[in-house]
Enzyme design. Sequence first.
Site, PDB file in Angstrom:
ATOM      1  N   GLY A   1       0.787  -1.231   0.000  1.00  0.00           N
ATOM      2  CA  GLY A   1       0.000   0.000   0.000  1.00  0.00           C
ATOM      3  C   GLY A   1       0.814   1.273   0.000  1.00  0.00           C
ATOM      4  O   GLY A   1       0.287   2.340   0.337  1.00  0.00           O
ATOM      5  N   LYS A   2       2.095   1.190  -0.406  1.00  0.00           N
ATOM      6  CA  LYS A   2       2.921   2.395  -0.457  1.00  0.00           C
ATOM      7  C   LYS A   2       2.330   3.443  -1.391  1.00  0.00           C
ATOM      8  O   LYS A   2       2.319   4.633  -1.079  1.00  0.00           O
ATOM      9  CB  LYS A   2       4.340   2.063  -0.932  1.00  0.00           C
ATOM     10  CG  LYS A   2       5.140   1.170  -0.041  1.00  0.00           C
ATOM     11  CD  LYS A   2       6.593   1.092  -0.484  1.00  0.00           C
ATOM     12  CE  LYS A   2       6.769   0.660  -1.912  1.00  0.00           C
ATOM     13  NZ  LYS A   2       6.303  -0.711  -2.186  1.00  0.00           N
TER      14      LYS A   2
ATOM     15  N   TYR B   1      -0.397  -9.300 -16.311  1.00  0.00           N
ATOM     16  CA  TYR B   1      -0.449 -10.257 -15.205  1.00  0.00           C
ATOM     17  C   TYR B   1       0.782 -10.141 -14.308  1.00  0.00           C
ATOM     18  O   TYR B   1       0.749 -10.506 -13.139  1.00  0.00           O
ATOM     19  CB  TYR B   1      -0.558 -11.691 -15.734  1.00  0.00           C
ATOM     20  CG  TYR B   1      -1.964 -12.125 -16.059  1.00  0.00           C
ATOM     21  CD1 TYR B   1      -3.043 -11.730 -15.270  1.00  0.00           C
ATOM     22  CD2 TYR B   1      -2.231 -12.929 -17.155  1.00  0.00           C
ATOM     23  CE1 TYR B   1      -4.343 -12.120 -15.574  1.00  0.00           C
ATOM     24  CE2 TYR B   1      -3.532 -13.329 -17.464  1.00  0.00           C
ATOM     25  CZ  TYR B   1      -4.574 -12.924 -16.664  1.00  0.00           C
ATOM     26  OH  TYR B   1      -5.858 -13.313 -16.954  1.00  0.00           O
TER      27      TYR B   1
ATOM     28  N   ASP C   1       0.933   3.079 -10.287  1.00  0.00           N
ATOM     29  CA  ASP C   1       0.878   4.011  -9.160  1.00  0.00           C
ATOM     30  C   ASP C   1       0.735   5.456  -9.619  1.00  0.00           C
ATOM     31  O   ASP C   1       0.188   6.289  -8.889  1.00  0.00           O
ATOM     32  CB  ASP C   1       2.122   3.872  -8.273  1.00  0.00           C
ATOM     33  CG  ASP C   1       1.985   2.743  -7.261  1.00  0.00           C
ATOM     34  OD1 ASP C   1       0.868   2.544  -6.748  1.00  0.00           O
ATOM     35  OD2 ASP C   1       2.978   2.054  -6.976  1.00  0.00           O
TER      36      ASP C   1
ATOM     37  N   ILE D   1      17.702  -6.683  -3.680  1.00  0.00           N
ATOM     38  CA  ILE D   1      19.031  -6.315  -4.164  1.00  0.00           C
ATOM     39  C   ILE D   1      18.972  -5.200  -5.206  1.00  0.00           C
ATOM     40  O   ILE D   1      19.815  -4.302  -5.225  1.00  0.00           O
ATOM     41  CB  ILE D   1      19.782  -7.560  -4.713  1.00  0.00           C
ATOM     42  CG1 ILE D   1      21.242  -7.207  -4.986  1.00  0.00           C
ATOM     43  CG2 ILE D   1      19.090  -8.133  -5.951  1.00  0.00           C
ATOM     44  CD1 ILE D   1      22.111  -8.423  -5.243  1.00  0.00           C
ATOM     45  N   GLU D   2      17.937  -5.221  -6.060  1.00  0.00           N
ATOM     46  CA  GLU D   2      17.855  -4.215  -7.118  1.00  0.00           C
ATOM     47  C   GLU D   2      17.502  -2.827  -6.579  1.00  0.00           C
ATOM     48  O   GLU D   2      17.706  -1.825  -7.252  1.00  0.00           O
ATOM     49  CB  GLU D   2      16.852  -4.635  -8.201  1.00  0.00           C
ATOM     50  CG  GLU D   2      15.435  -4.838  -7.718  1.00  0.00           C
ATOM     51  CD  GLU D   2      15.134  -6.280  -7.330  1.00  0.00           C
ATOM     52  OE1 GLU D   2      13.957  -6.667  -7.418  1.00  0.00           O
ATOM     53  OE2 GLU D   2      16.066  -7.005  -6.923  1.00  0.00           O
TER      54      GLU D   2
ATOM     55  N   LEU E   1       7.861  -6.152  10.761  1.00  0.00           N
ATOM     56  CA  LEU E   1       8.059  -4.705  10.619  1.00  0.00           C
ATOM     57  C   LEU E   1       9.354  -4.276  11.297  1.00  0.00           C
ATOM     58  O   LEU E   1      10.127  -3.488  10.741  1.00  0.00           O
ATOM     59  CB  LEU E   1       6.866  -3.947  11.208  1.00  0.00           C
ATOM     60  CG  LEU E   1       6.890  -2.421  11.086  1.00  0.00           C
ATOM     61  CD1 LEU E   1       5.476  -1.869  10.956  1.00  0.00           C
ATOM     62  CD2 LEU E   1       7.578  -1.754  12.275  1.00  0.00           C
TER      63      LEU E   1
ATOM     64  N   CYS F   1     -10.374   1.280 -27.104  1.00  0.00           N
ATOM     65  CA  CYS F   1      -9.172   0.923 -27.852  1.00  0.00           C
ATOM     66  C   CYS F   1      -9.422  -0.337 -28.686  1.00  0.00           C
ATOM     67  O   CYS F   1     -10.145  -0.292 -29.673  1.00  0.00           O
ATOM     68  CB  CYS F   1      -7.991   0.773 -26.901  1.00  0.00           C
ATOM     69  SG  CYS F   1      -6.386   0.724 -27.738  1.00  0.00           S
TER      70      CYS F   1
ATOM     71  N   HIS G   1      -8.308   6.284 -24.588  1.00  0.00           N
ATOM     72  CA  HIS G   1      -8.558   5.693 -23.267  1.00  0.00           C
ATOM     73  C   HIS G   1      -9.093   6.768 -22.318  1.00  0.00           C
ATOM     74  O   HIS G   1      -8.321   7.405 -21.594  1.00  0.00           O
ATOM     75  CB  HIS G   1      -7.260   5.121 -22.687  1.00  0.00           C
ATOM     76  CG  HIS G   1      -6.763   3.899 -23.369  1.00  0.00           C
ATOM     77  ND1 HIS G   1      -6.909   2.641 -22.837  1.00  0.00           N
ATOM     78  CD2 HIS G   1      -6.113   3.739 -24.548  1.00  0.00           C
ATOM     79  CE1 HIS G   1      -6.366   1.752 -23.654  1.00  0.00           C
ATOM     80  NE2 HIS G   1      -5.871   2.394 -24.705  1.00  0.00           N
TER      81      HIS G   1
ATOM     82  N   GLU H   1     -10.467   6.499 -19.556  1.00  0.00           N
ATOM     83  CA  GLU H   1     -10.281   6.147 -18.141  1.00  0.00           C
ATOM     84  C   GLU H   1      -9.057   6.809 -17.527  1.00  0.00           C
ATOM     85  O   GLU H   1      -9.027   7.077 -16.320  1.00  0.00           O
ATOM     86  CB  GLU H   1     -10.182   4.625 -17.975  1.00  0.00           C
ATOM     87  CG  GLU H   1      -8.913   3.966 -18.495  1.00  0.00           C
ATOM     88  CD  GLU H   1      -8.964   3.567 -19.959  1.00  0.00           C
ATOM     89  OE1 GLU H   1      -8.127   2.750 -20.381  1.00  0.00           O
ATOM     90  OE2 GLU H   1      -9.842   4.087 -20.684  1.00  0.00           O
TER      91      GLU H   1
END
Length: 531
Positions: A16-17, A54, A71, A149-150, A192, A382, A507, A509
């Site tokens: 949820g960031k 997906y 996001d 790591i990335e 956490l 589309c 689009h 939306e």
Amino acid sequence: MTKYIIITGGVLSSVGKGTVAASIGLLLKNRGYKITMVKVDPYLNVDAGTMNPYMHGEVFVTDDGAETDLDLGHYERFVGINMYSYNNITAGKVYFEVIKNERQGKYLGQTVQIIPHVTDQIKSMIRYASNMANADITIVEIGGTVGDIEGLPFLEAVRQLKLEEEEGNVVFVHVALVEFLKVTEEIKTKPLQHSVQELRRIGIQPDIIVARSVVPLDEETKKKIALFTNVKPEYIFSNYDVNMTYEVPLILEKQGLASKILSKLNLPDNQPNLSEWIRFIDNLKTADKEVKIALVGKYTKLKDSYISIKEAIYHAAAKLHIKPVLVWIESTDIENSKEAIDKLKSVDGIIVLPGFGSRGVEGKILAIKYARENNVPFLGICYGMQLAVVEFARNVLGLEKAHTTEVDPNTPHPVITLLDEQKKVVQIGGTMRLGSQKVIVKEGTLAYRIYGNIEVYERHRHRYEVNPEYVDLLQKGGLVISGVSENGLVEMIELKNHKFFLGLQGHPEYKSRPLAPSPVFIGFLRAAAGV
């Protein structure tokens, strides 16, 4: 001078960031601050354009044609500002620029390394986005989870950012999961705690913690988290389960999150005006007139693949004070299952969703045929519009083998074909007709009644078009071309003597927002609900 809020995530992804970042943006904008948002994605793709939905959910398209993380859609919807290509930083973009700079000799013979060259590039891109918006506050969400790591170069870059900025100019907000065990009715904070320990090893001490939980945190749990994370209890907040994500800003405001952030940034805490946002939520909660909408697509098993369409429906529903019931139908099921076709008989409206490729195409065409023949309100977006043309050509004009060349390159009736400018394109990524495009709407049409303007702009993402060689034949057969581009591409199609039948190449939306719904979705839902 710009202030920075850095959002990190712990324990697991999809915690949820993005919603927290967007909620903070909304709360600060409503206090009069100029906000911009940056999403950092540590993957090596240059952008999200070539990813399978997906794997990554929806590709969100900006006005300037960037294919970005979903996001950015949250940011636009919550904060009410436009995002651009520079608001989405990926590892692919960063490394591409660093390698290009090295090839051009910009590092003057240095050994190019993660520190300082990659981290400097990351900081430069964050600051560029901030400067382009002339923002008072820039909110930076670091994708992924602490420990990946990335993500390490990006966390190192924002650690350096805090060091370089003046005291009080950078605040770290850590969003992490706390698990609620139903068996013992306990909240477990250990994961956490470990995520914060990992963050501190990197050199980052969070200033604020937002705990993602099923239930609100009690004071004892906050004290426990405080003890192990070095964050005082009054700076620990609870992002607990709510009925809809649009409520998250309100629960965080009630706990005082925005005020605490501003105190850390040494900025005045102005009184926010959230009355319109509250009214929007109340309209959704109190609506009792149900309208069932079928969403027919090939990625319906992951609803995030169509998140902007789903949200656009809710925006319009709130405006009309109706309650949408979404019926997700996999288009391949329609091809193989009578039960899936029967679902169409119970709905008030049908949306055929965008997508690419051959899988599920015939199922979409069957859904369009059902909507056309049974006077069910229809919206094709589309690919949905293109397949509406295919269905019309086959079943109204009698061109039985009509198709799109995307699926059948040898069709005798290529009613949908590759755009001229796409015919010599070899590279896949970032090469479609993208971004905001002008559409000229024909007066006296359904599209004109919806928009109320002759010129409108919608965002696009496509390679194929209605074949100009078939336009006259389609129109003579009864298809209405209600919108075209400046150079004559078919942008909108509709049918006369139908309750609501509209296809758009664009689009709508992507531009819909809670307080400014898309007129297309308002018109469609109004027809479906009979209001």
